[in-house]
Write a protein that holds these residues in place. Structure first.
Motif, mmCIF file in Angstrom:
data_model
loop_
_atom_site.group_PDB
_atom_site.id
_atom_site.type_symbol
_atom_site.label_atom_id
_atom_site.label_comp_id
_atom_site.label_asym_id
_atom_site.label_seq_id
_atom_site.Cartn_x
_atom_site.Cartn_y
_atom_site.Cartn_z
ATOM 1 N N ASP A 49 -32.658 -11.256 -57.080
ATOM 2 C CA ASP A 49 -31.243 -10.960 -57.286
ATOM 3 C C ASP A 49 -30.482 -12.224 -57.650
ATOM 4 O O ASP A 49 -30.299 -13.111 -56.835
ATOM 5 N N ARG A 50 -30.019 -12.317 -58.877
ATOM 6 C CA ARG A 50 -29.316 -13.507 -59.353
ATOM 7 C C ARG A 50 -27.954 -13.686 -58.688
ATOM 8 O O ARG A 50 -27.453 -14.778 -58.584
ATOM 9 N N ASN A 51 -27.331 -12.594 -58.212
ATOM 10 C CA ASN A 51 -26.063 -12.739 -57.501
ATOM 11 C C ASN A 51 -26.252 -13.576 -56.242
ATOM 12 O O ASN A 51 -25.458 -14.434 -55.931
ATOM 13 N N ASN A 52 -27.317 -13.292 -55.488
ATOM 14 C CA ASN A 52 -27.583 -14.062 -54.281
ATOM 15 C C ASN A 52 -27.871 -15.508 -54.620
ATOM 16 O O ASN A 52 -27.435 -16.407 -53.917
ATOM 17 N N SER A 53 -28.619 -15.767 -55.678
ATOM 18 C CA SER A 53 -28.926 -17.136 -56.071
ATOM 19 C C SER A 53 -27.663 -17.895 -56.430
ATOM 20 O O SER A 53 -27.471 -19.024 -55.996
ATOM 21 N N SER A 54 -26.784 -17.274 -57.199
ATOM 22 C CA SER A 54 -25.565 -17.978 -57.574
ATOM 23 C C SER A 54 -24.673 -18.197 -56.353
ATOM 24 O O SER A 54 -23.999 -19.207 -56.246
ATOM 25 N N ASN A 101 -19.149 -10.819 -40.140
ATOM 26 C CA ASN A 101 -19.720 -11.698 -39.117
ATOM 27 C C ASN A 101 -19.270 -13.150 -39.255
ATOM 28 O O ASN A 101 -19.955 -14.057 -38.812
ATOM 29 N N LYS A 102 -18.104 -13.383 -39.845
ATOM 30 C CA LYS A 102 -17.637 -14.757 -40.032
ATOM 31 C C LYS A 102 -17.373 -15.463 -38.701
ATOM 32 O O LYS A 102 -17.474 -16.678 -38.617
ATOM 33 N N GLU A 103 -17.091 -14.702 -37.640
ATOM 34 C CA GLU A 103 -16.881 -15.327 -36.327
ATOM 35 C C GLU A 103 -18.165 -15.988 -35.814
ATOM 36 O O GLU A 103 -18.118 -16.941 -35.054
ATOM 37 N N GLU A 104 -19.305 -15.470 -36.258
ATOM 38 C CA GLU A 104 -20.588 -16.066 -35.871
ATOM 39 C C GLU A 104 -20.740 -17.470 -36.470
ATOM 40 O O GLU A 104 -21.392 -18.328 -35.891
ATOM 41 N N GLN A 146 -26.178 -10.068 -40.670
ATOM 42 C CA GLN A 146 -26.054 -10.140 -42.125
ATOM 43 C C GLN A 146 -24.743 -10.834 -42.454
ATOM 44 O O GLN A 146 -23.733 -10.617 -41.782
ATOM 45 N N PHE A 147 -24.775 -11.653 -43.491
ATOM 46 C CA PHE A 147 -23.587 -12.358 -43.948
ATOM 47 C C PHE A 147 -23.349 -11.984 -45.401
ATOM 48 O O PHE A 147 -23.921 -12.574 -46.307
ATOM 49 N N CYS A 148 -22.525 -10.951 -45.604
ATOM 50 C CA CYS A 148 -22.240 -10.442 -46.941
ATOM 51 C C CYS A 148 -20.732 -10.380 -47.134
ATOM 52 O O CYS A 148 -19.982 -10.109 -46.197
ATOM 53 N N ASP A 149 -20.308 -10.619 -48.368
ATOM 54 C CA ASP A 149 -18.887 -10.479 -48.668
ATOM 55 C C ASP A 149 -18.587 -9.038 -49.079
ATOM 56 O O ASP A 149 -19.476 -8.188 -49.085
ATOM 57 N N ALA A 150 -17.347 -8.785 -49.461
ATOM 58 C CA ALA A 150 -16.928 -7.428 -49.813
ATOM 59 C C ALA A 150 -17.672 -6.874 -51.026
ATOM 60 O O ALA A 150 -17.826 -5.668 -51.182
ATOM 61 N N ASN A 151 -18.170 -7.757 -51.891
ATOM 62 C CA ASN A 151 -18.918 -7.330 -53.082
ATOM 63 C C ASN A 151 -20.416 -7.200 -52.825
ATOM 64 O O ASN A 151 -21.200 -7.095 -53.763
ATOM 65 N N LYS A 152 -20.803 -7.264 -51.572
ATOM 66 C CA LYS A 152 -22.211 -7.144 -51.159
ATOM 67 C C LYS A 152 -23.072 -8.327 -51.615
ATOM 68 O O LYS A 152 -24.282 -8.206 -51.760
ATOM 69 N N SER A 156 -28.408 -15.551 -46.586
ATOM 70 C CA SER A 156 -29.279 -15.399 -45.424
ATOM 71 C C SER A 156 -28.730 -16.188 -44.232
ATOM 72 O O SER A 156 -28.047 -17.196 -44.400
ATOM 73 N N PRO A 157 -29.046 -15.747 -43.018
ATOM 74 C CA PRO A 157 -28.626 -16.491 -41.829
ATOM 75 C C PRO A 157 -29.139 -17.931 -41.838
ATOM 76 O O PRO A 157 -28.440 -18.844 -41.415
ATOM 77 N N GLU A 158 -30.345 -18.136 -42.356
ATOM 78 C CA GLU A 158 -30.912 -19.478 -42.423
ATOM 79 C C GLU A 158 -30.085 -20.375 -43.337
ATOM 80 O O GLU A 158 -29.853 -21.547 -43.027
ATOM 81 N N ASP A 159 -29.643 -19.836 -44.474
ATOM 82 C CA ASP A 159 -28.824 -20.617 -45.396
ATOM 83 C C ASP A 159 -27.444 -20.907 -44.808
ATOM 84 O O ASP A 159 -26.910 -22.000 -44.992
ATOM 85 N N ILE A 160 -26.887 -19.941 -44.094
ATOM 86 C CA ILE A 160 -25.609 -20.164 -43.417
ATOM 87 C C ILE A 160 -25.772 -21.305 -42.412
ATOM 88 O O ILE A 160 -24.977 -22.239 -42.368
ATOM 89 N N TYR A 161 -26.824 -21.224 -41.598
ATOM 90 C CA TYR A 161 -27.083 -22.236 -40.569
ATOM 91 C C TYR A 161 -27.240 -23.620 -41.207
ATOM 92 O O TYR A 161 -26.640 -24.592 -40.747
ATOM 93 N N GLU A 162 -28.040 -23.714 -42.252
ATOM 94 C CA GLU A 162 -28.272 -25.011 -42.904
ATOM 95 C C GLU A 162 -26.993 -25.551 -43.536
ATOM 96 O O GLU A 162 -26.749 -26.751 -43.515
ATOM 97 N N TYR A 163 -26.178 -24.678 -44.099
ATOM 98 C CA TYR A 163 -24.919 -25.132 -44.683
ATOM 99 C C TYR A 163 -24.001 -25.689 -43.602
ATOM 100 O O TYR A 163 -23.440 -26.774 -43.745
ATOM 101 N N VAL A 164 -23.838 -24.945 -42.505
ATOM 102 C CA VAL A 164 -22.967 -25.408 -41.427
ATOM 103 C C VAL A 164 -23.504 -26.723 -40.863
ATOM 104 O O VAL A 164 -22.741 -27.642 -40.564
ATOM 105 N N LYS A 165 -24.807 -26.838 -40.765
ATOM 106 C CA LYS A 165 -25.417 -28.084 -40.295
ATOM 107 C C LYS A 165 -25.076 -29.234 -41.243
ATOM 108 O O LYS A 165 -24.707 -30.320 -40.803
#
Length: 189
Positions: A49-54, A101-104, A146-152, A156-165
């Motif tokens: 899915d290129r949307n997820n990649s971008s 899940n932005k509070e997470e 799951q961490f998805c915006d309104a446009n679906k 991934s949780p791992e990418d969220i974690y690494e970004y916040v790190k």
């Protein structure tokens, strides 16, 4: 000359002007970042899915114009008292405002800041273990979300974690304490 050769020559010249401690910290940071980028490139290449990649590329590169605190202060300014650096909090609130899940994400940032709030030593091992266990617990908790915006568009949780790190531990001082505390926790097992 190839670009890789030029980079190696530049790195040798750069490292020649650093103390051993600065070299060790820089080497650890560069190695961590190299492995992180290599893994992300591999993941991007394997995604259909290129949307997820971008979305992932935007996440990794774009700080939405926010200037993150670069001072030697480990925890930075926290005027609102939510135990997250104000600059980091503003960036995360802006970047993930439309995500479920932005509070997470705030829980991750808080746990990461707690982990570097004290440098692990033999006299505070129990406090370090508590903050380490809290960080691991938050990671386990978000791995089921799951961490998805309104446009679906999902990240991934791992990418969220690494970004916040990446944006939490954004100075040499913060990286040093994080690495020291992780090593101390590894040695205590």
């Amino acid at each position: 000359m190839r670009i890789g050769t030029l980079l190696i020559i530049g790195a040798i010249a750069y490292f020649g002007f650093m103390s051993q401690q600065e070299k060790d910290v820089t080497d650890t940071f560069l190695s961590t970042m190299y492995n992180f980028v290599k893994e992300k490139i591999s993941q991007i290449g394997n995604q259909v899915d290129r949307n997820n990649s971008s979305q992932l590329i935007k996440l990794l590169i774009d700080n939405d114009g926010y200037n993150l605190d670069q001072t030697n202060d480990l925890l930075g300014k926290d005027i609102n008292g939510n135990e997250i650096r104000d600059d980091l909090d503003a960036l995360l609130q802006s970047k993930f405002q439309n995500y479920q899940n932005k509070e997470e994400i705030s829980k991750i940032a808080k746990a990461m800041q707690d982990f570097i709030s004290v440098k692990c030593q033999s006299n505070n091992e129990s406090q370090c273990k508590l903050t380490h266990d809290k960080l691991q617990g938050v990671y386990q908790e978000i791995s089921r979300k799951q961490f998805c915006d309104a446009n679906k568009n999902c990240i991934s949780p791992e990418d969220i974690y690494e970004y916040v790190k990446k944006v939490t531990y954004n100075t040499t001082n913060r990286i040093e304490v994080f690495n020291h505390n992780m090593k101390a926790m590894d040695n205590s097992r």
